[in-house]
Design an enzyme around this catalytic site. Structure first.
Site, PDB file in Angstrom:
ATOM      1  N   ARG A  46     -14.332  18.113   9.934  1.00  0.00           N
ATOM      2  CA  ARG A  46     -13.297  19.021  11.314  1.00  0.00           C
ATOM      3  C   ARG A  46     -13.502  20.489  11.449  1.00  0.00           C
ATOM      4  O   ARG A  46     -13.361  21.200  12.591  1.00  0.00           O
ATOM      5  CB  ARG A  46     -12.656  18.199  12.090  1.00  0.00           C
ATOM      6  CG  ARG A  46     -12.003  17.440  12.502  1.00  0.00           C
ATOM      7  CD  ARG A  46     -10.546  16.711  12.956  1.00  0.00           C
ATOM      8  NE  ARG A  46     -10.432  16.491  12.266  1.00  0.00           N
ATOM      9  CZ  ARG A  46      -9.463  15.303  11.700  1.00  0.00           C
ATOM     10  NH1 ARG A  46      -9.140  14.638  12.709  1.00  0.00           N
ATOM     11  NH2 ARG A  46      -9.236  14.606  10.836  1.00  0.00           N
ATOM     12  N   ASP A  90     -16.053  17.168  14.971  1.00  0.00           N
ATOM     13  CA  ASP A  90     -15.075  16.026  15.629  1.00  0.00           C
ATOM     14  C   ASP A  90     -15.351  15.144  16.393  1.00  0.00           C
ATOM     15  O   ASP A  90     -15.747  15.000  17.501  1.00  0.00           O
ATOM     16  CB  ASP A  90     -13.431  17.334  16.600  1.00  0.00           C
ATOM     17  CG  ASP A  90     -12.543  16.947  16.850  1.00  0.00           C
ATOM     18  OD1 ASP A  90     -12.075  15.436  16.590  1.00  0.00           O
ATOM     19  OD2 ASP A  90     -11.384  17.544  17.050  1.00  0.00           O
ATOM     20  N   LYS A 146     -15.013   0.724   2.965  1.00  0.00           N
ATOM     21  CA  LYS A 146     -14.525  -0.051   3.147  1.00  0.00           C
ATOM     22  C   LYS A 146     -12.845   0.843   3.093  1.00  0.00           C
ATOM     23  O   LYS A 146     -12.616   1.573   1.952  1.00  0.00           O
ATOM     24  CB  LYS A 146     -13.613  -1.801   2.035  1.00  0.00           C
ATOM     25  CG  LYS A 146     -14.446  -0.462   0.815  1.00  0.00           C
ATOM     26  CD  LYS A 146     -12.749  -0.935  -0.201  1.00  0.00           C
ATOM     27  CE  LYS A 146     -11.780  -0.020  -0.367  1.00  0.00           C
ATOM     28  NZ  LYS A 146     -10.297   0.798  -1.408  1.00  0.00           N
ATOM     29  N   HIS A 176     -17.562  -0.088  -4.350  1.00  0.00           N
ATOM     30  CA  HIS A 176     -18.346   0.799  -5.209  1.00  0.00           C
ATOM     31  C   HIS A 176     -18.548  -0.006  -6.551  1.00  0.00           C
ATOM     32  O   HIS A 176     -18.713   0.115  -7.634  1.00  0.00           O
ATOM     33  CB  HIS A 176     -17.539   2.073  -5.211  1.00  0.00           C
ATOM     34  CG  HIS A 176     -16.395   1.915  -6.114  1.00  0.00           C
ATOM     35  ND1 HIS A 176     -14.953   1.642  -5.404  1.00  0.00           N
ATOM     36  CD2 HIS A 176     -15.843   2.060  -7.045  1.00  0.00           C
ATOM     37  CE1 HIS A 176     -13.990   1.793  -6.053  1.00  0.00           C
ATOM     38  NE2 HIS A 176     -14.173   2.278  -7.250  1.00  0.00           N
ATOM     39  N   LYS A 180     -20.948  -1.068 -10.569  1.00  0.00           N
ATOM     40  CA  LYS A 180     -20.404  -0.569 -11.846  1.00  0.00           C
ATOM     41  C   LYS A 180     -21.786  -1.444 -12.727  1.00  0.00           C
ATOM     42  O   LYS A 180     -22.177  -2.455 -11.788  1.00  0.00           O
ATOM     43  CB  LYS A 180     -19.240  -0.994 -11.863  1.00  0.00           C
ATOM     44  CG  LYS A 180     -18.357  -0.443 -11.182  1.00  0.00           C
ATOM     45  CD  LYS A 180     -16.228  -0.770 -11.145  1.00  0.00           C
ATOM     46  CE  LYS A 180     -15.782   0.100 -10.558  1.00  0.00           C
ATOM     47  NZ  LYS A 180     -14.578   1.453 -11.411  1.00  0.00           N
ATOM     48  N   GLU A 214      -4.128   0.470 -12.060  1.00  0.00           N
ATOM     49  CA  GLU A 214      -4.180   1.808 -12.379  1.00  0.00           C
ATOM     50  C   GLU A 214      -3.151   2.463 -13.045  1.00  0.00           C
ATOM     51  O   GLU A 214      -2.317   1.813 -12.599  1.00  0.00           O
ATOM     52  CB  GLU A 214      -4.551   2.638 -10.996  1.00  0.00           C
ATOM     53  CG  GLU A 214      -6.470   2.186 -10.580  1.00  0.00           C
ATOM     54  CD  GLU A 214      -6.525   2.093  -9.139  1.00  0.00           C
ATOM     55  OE1 GLU A 214      -6.686   3.683  -8.980  1.00  0.00           O
ATOM     56  OE2 GLU A 214      -5.934   2.096  -8.024  1.00  0.00           O
ATOM     57  N   HIS A 238     -12.602  -5.517  -3.999  1.00  0.00           N
ATOM     58  CA  HIS A 238     -13.323  -5.306  -5.246  1.00  0.00           C
ATOM     59  C   HIS A 238     -12.370  -7.089  -5.582  1.00  0.00           C
ATOM     60  O   HIS A 238     -13.597  -7.337  -6.305  1.00  0.00           O
ATOM     61  CB  HIS A 238     -12.054  -4.379  -5.992  1.00  0.00           C
ATOM     62  CG  HIS A 238     -12.310  -3.106  -5.520  1.00  0.00           C
ATOM     63  ND1 HIS A 238     -13.812  -2.740  -4.232  1.00  0.00           N
ATOM     64  CD2 HIS A 238     -11.764  -1.882  -5.012  1.00  0.00           C
ATOM     65  CE1 HIS A 238     -14.044  -0.955  -4.169  1.00  0.00           C
ATOM     66  NE2 HIS A 238     -12.432  -0.807  -4.240  1.00  0.00           N
ATOM     67  N   LYS A 336      -0.450   0.085  -8.400  1.00  0.00           N
ATOM     68  CA  LYS A 336      -0.892   1.152  -9.148  1.00  0.00           C
ATOM     69  C   LYS A 336       0.714   1.726 -10.280  1.00  0.00           C
ATOM     70  O   LYS A 336       1.305   0.639 -10.062  1.00  0.00           O
ATOM     71  CB  LYS A 336      -1.030   2.243  -7.743  1.00  0.00           C
ATOM     72  CG  LYS A 336      -1.185   2.213  -6.845  1.00  0.00           C
ATOM     73  CD  LYS A 336      -2.705   3.370  -6.648  1.00  0.00           C
ATOM     74  CE  LYS A 336      -3.702   2.742  -5.536  1.00  0.00           C
ATOM     75  NZ  LYS A 336      -5.061   3.226  -6.139  1.00  0.00           N
TER      76      LYS A 336
HETATM   77  C1  BG6 Z   1     -11.081   2.603  -4.326  1.00  0.00           C
HETATM   78  C2  BG6 Z   1      -9.419   2.007  -3.976  1.00  0.00           C
HETATM   79  O1  BG6 Z   1     -11.825   1.373  -3.661  1.00  0.00           O
HETATM   80  O2  BG6 Z   1     -10.673   1.946  -5.788  1.00  0.00           O
HETATM   81  C3  BG6 Z   1      -8.608   3.436  -4.652  1.00  0.00           C
HETATM   82  O3  BG6 Z   1      -9.092   3.139  -2.944  1.00  0.00           O
HETATM   83  C4  BG6 Z   1      -8.402   3.067  -6.301  1.00  0.00           C
HETATM   84  O4  BG6 Z   1      -7.210   2.969  -4.642  1.00  0.00           O
HETATM   85  C5  BG6 Z   1      -9.578   2.475  -6.425  1.00  0.00           C
HETATM   86  O5  BG6 Z   1      -7.809   3.543  -6.766  1.00  0.00           O
HETATM   87  C6  BG6 Z   1      -9.937   2.108  -8.117  1.00  0.00           C
HETATM   88  O6  BG6 Z   1     -11.669   2.156  -8.670  1.00  0.00           O
HETATM   89  P1  BG6 Z   1     -11.979   2.662 -10.032  1.00  0.00           P
HETATM   90  O7  BG6 Z   1     -13.732   2.910  -9.933  1.00  0.00           O
HETATM   91  O8  BG6 Z   1     -11.520   3.937 -10.326  1.00  0.00           O
HETATM   92  O9  BG6 Z   1     -11.407   0.967 -10.530  1.00  0.00           O
END
Ligand code: BG6
Length: 482
Positions: A46, A90, A146, A176, A180, A214, A238, A336
């Site tokens: 933007r 934008d 996502k 993602h 892995k 985390e 995930h 978290k």
């Molecule tokens: C993301 C989440 O998809 O995955 C984040 O939005 C999270 O909140 C992250 O921290 C964790 O991914 P990884 O690969 O570090 O375990």
């Protein structure tokens, strides 16, 4: 080696995900010579900015976000930089897509990839503008980040809109975790090792645990995160995908749809959590102030300076109602501000039918860790060496760690971006999977909205609320802690 030639447009190109993951991944793909140097990477955002200021910014961010043990290489950056263009767009202003048209239609590459690294509410607008400017062709592909929507209803609406412009096989819904290596290895481990094949079921497995913890908080993403929470941010995608890979039947081949068909069956077999069990089987919590990694940290509400009933921790006990898994609990948790970054799967096998030993425990566990380190460990019972008259046992770990040369070098996003570039959708989610996962999680979210499970709290730096521990204790089990 194949060099792929394409134009990649990253919408949300100056967002957190782009700087942390996408740009480093693209830099690596250029470094490893997967991308032809006549390709283009268009960073769309933007802010009004010149090409040279954008390049400066990207260089700075790359230096911050490359792997800790990796040096920034000027030579690689010189190549990378030659691919990058900046485009001011934008999403709400259709006419700004003219800038993209000008860029894309000059010296264009046939293959075009649009990466939507934005909140999903913008997807429709972006698609419509791309279409108005005739920028979508049959060889175009689109990557959707996502979470798509916030529930089944909104996911359906957003996906239907995108489907007006792209066909299903042009849509790459990214998770993602599927990029892995250790996660993909679940398929190899389960379906290429004879010893696990007969043991992978309710007759032989006592229960399965998955932990994605985390130590970080929500960082600068509070506003965004607060609209989603751990259930939508981590569980719906995930964790559900991991459950699928652990529980699915063997696919008939590695064909993308063969795997997705099997994953979908798992999602459709998830037992819906009854209202009476919600309180004990679907726990949600928020962190309060505490100490993480030796440092004092604020609580979630203080992080955002606001009231909120968004969960930062979820623990669930779930069942898969099918022939293979009948009544085998899967305990999953994510949060978290827990003590450490830990992503781990534990397969706890059942006891032997009868023990002739005094100190027999239920030892056989397969522990698959993918963060912070990647490892696979199998716990076995072993005689304690020595002259004891009575045989004594100890638990030993058999490390199944792959040789160094096998160990992952590539980040998940690198693998997935390369798959989009080479048009391989195996590691992406099909629409029916996304919606089946929403259908199951929606029921829990709506029970929470009706306060059927009260919000708990946990001190930052701890393993979640007491109720998550007692969820297993009631079943005479414990969470595996490192
Ligand atoms: C993301 C989440 O998809 O995955 C984040 O939005 C999270 O909140 C992250 O921290 C964790 O991914 P990884 O690969 O570090 O375990």
């Amino acid at each position: 080696k194949i060099f792929y030639k394409c134009d990649i447009v990253v919408f949300g190109g100056h967002g957190d995900l782009s700087f942390r993951k996408l740009i480093p991944a693209l830099y690596h793909l250029v470094k490893d010579a997967h991308i032809d140097l006549n390709s283009r990477i268009i960073i769309a955002s933007r802010t009004k900015m010149s090409n040279s200021d954008n390049t400066k910014l990207i260089k700075e961010k790359l230096k911050t976000f490359l792997n800790k043990d990796e040096e920034f290489e000027d030579e690689v950056f010189a190549k990378f930089e030659s691919l990058i263009k900046y485009c001011h767009i934008d999403f709400a202003e259709n006419k700004t897509f003219k800038n993209l048209e000008n860029l894309l239609t000059k010296n264009q590459n046939e293959e075009r990839i649009f990466y939507f690294s934005t909140a999903s509410e913008f997807y429709e607008n972006i698609c419509k503008s791309l279409s108005d400017y005739k920028l979508i062709s049959t060889t175009s592909r689109v990557v959707l980040e996502k979470p798509i929507g916030k529930n089944l209803e909104t996911s359906k609406v957003i996906n239907e809109k995108v489907l007006e412009y792209f066909k299903e096989d042009q849509i790459y819904r990214i998770d993602h975790y599927l990029g892995k290596d250790t996660v993909q290895n679940l398929i190899a481990l389960r379906f290429s090792n004879k010893m696990f094949v007969p043991l992978w079921d309710a007759n032989n497995i006592d229960h399965i645990q998955i932990t994605l913890s985390e130590s970080v908080g929500v960082e600068s993403r509070w506003e965004f995160y607060n609209q989603y929470g751990a259930m939508r941010d981590m569980v719906q995608n995930h964790l559900m995908q991991l459950v699928c890979l652990l529980a699915m039947e063997p696919p008939h081949s590695l064909d993308p749809n063969a795997i997705r068909d099997e994953k979908l069956k798992v999602l459709n077999s998830l037992r819906s959590i009854e209202e009476k069990d919600m309180k004990n089987h679907a726990i949600r919590a928020q962190y309060t102030a505490g100490i993480v990694d030796g440092k004092e940290v604020k609580g979630y509400l203080d992080d955002g300076n606001s009231q909120s009933d968004t969960e930062t921790f979820v623990a669930l006990k779930l069942f898969i109602d099918n022939f293979r898994w009948s009544d085998t609990p899967f305990y999953i948790r994510t949060g978290k501000r827990m003590p450490s970054k830990n992503s781990e799967i534990v397969i706890q096998f059942k006891s032997i039918p009868y023990s002739i030993f005094d100190n027999y425990t239920m030892p056989n566990k397969l522990i698959i860790s993918f963060s912070p380190d990647e490892s696979i460990t199998l716990n076995l019972m072993h005689k304690i060496p020595g002259l004891d008259e009575k045989m004594k046992l100890q638990e030993v770990s058999l490390e199944l760690n792959p040789p160094r040369s096998f160990v992952r070098k590539n980040e998940a996003y690198e693998r997935l971006l390369l798959d989009v570039i080479r048009a391989n959708p195996t590691l992406f989610m099909r629409l029916d999977e996304v919606n089946a996962a929403w259908k199951w999680t929606d029921k829990i979210i709506s029970a929470w909205q009706n306060n059927i499970t009260p919000m708990q709290t946990y001190k930052a730096g701890t393993n979640g609320p007491a109720s998550a521990i007692s969820m297993l204790a009631k079943d005479e089990r414990v969470w595996h802690e490192n």
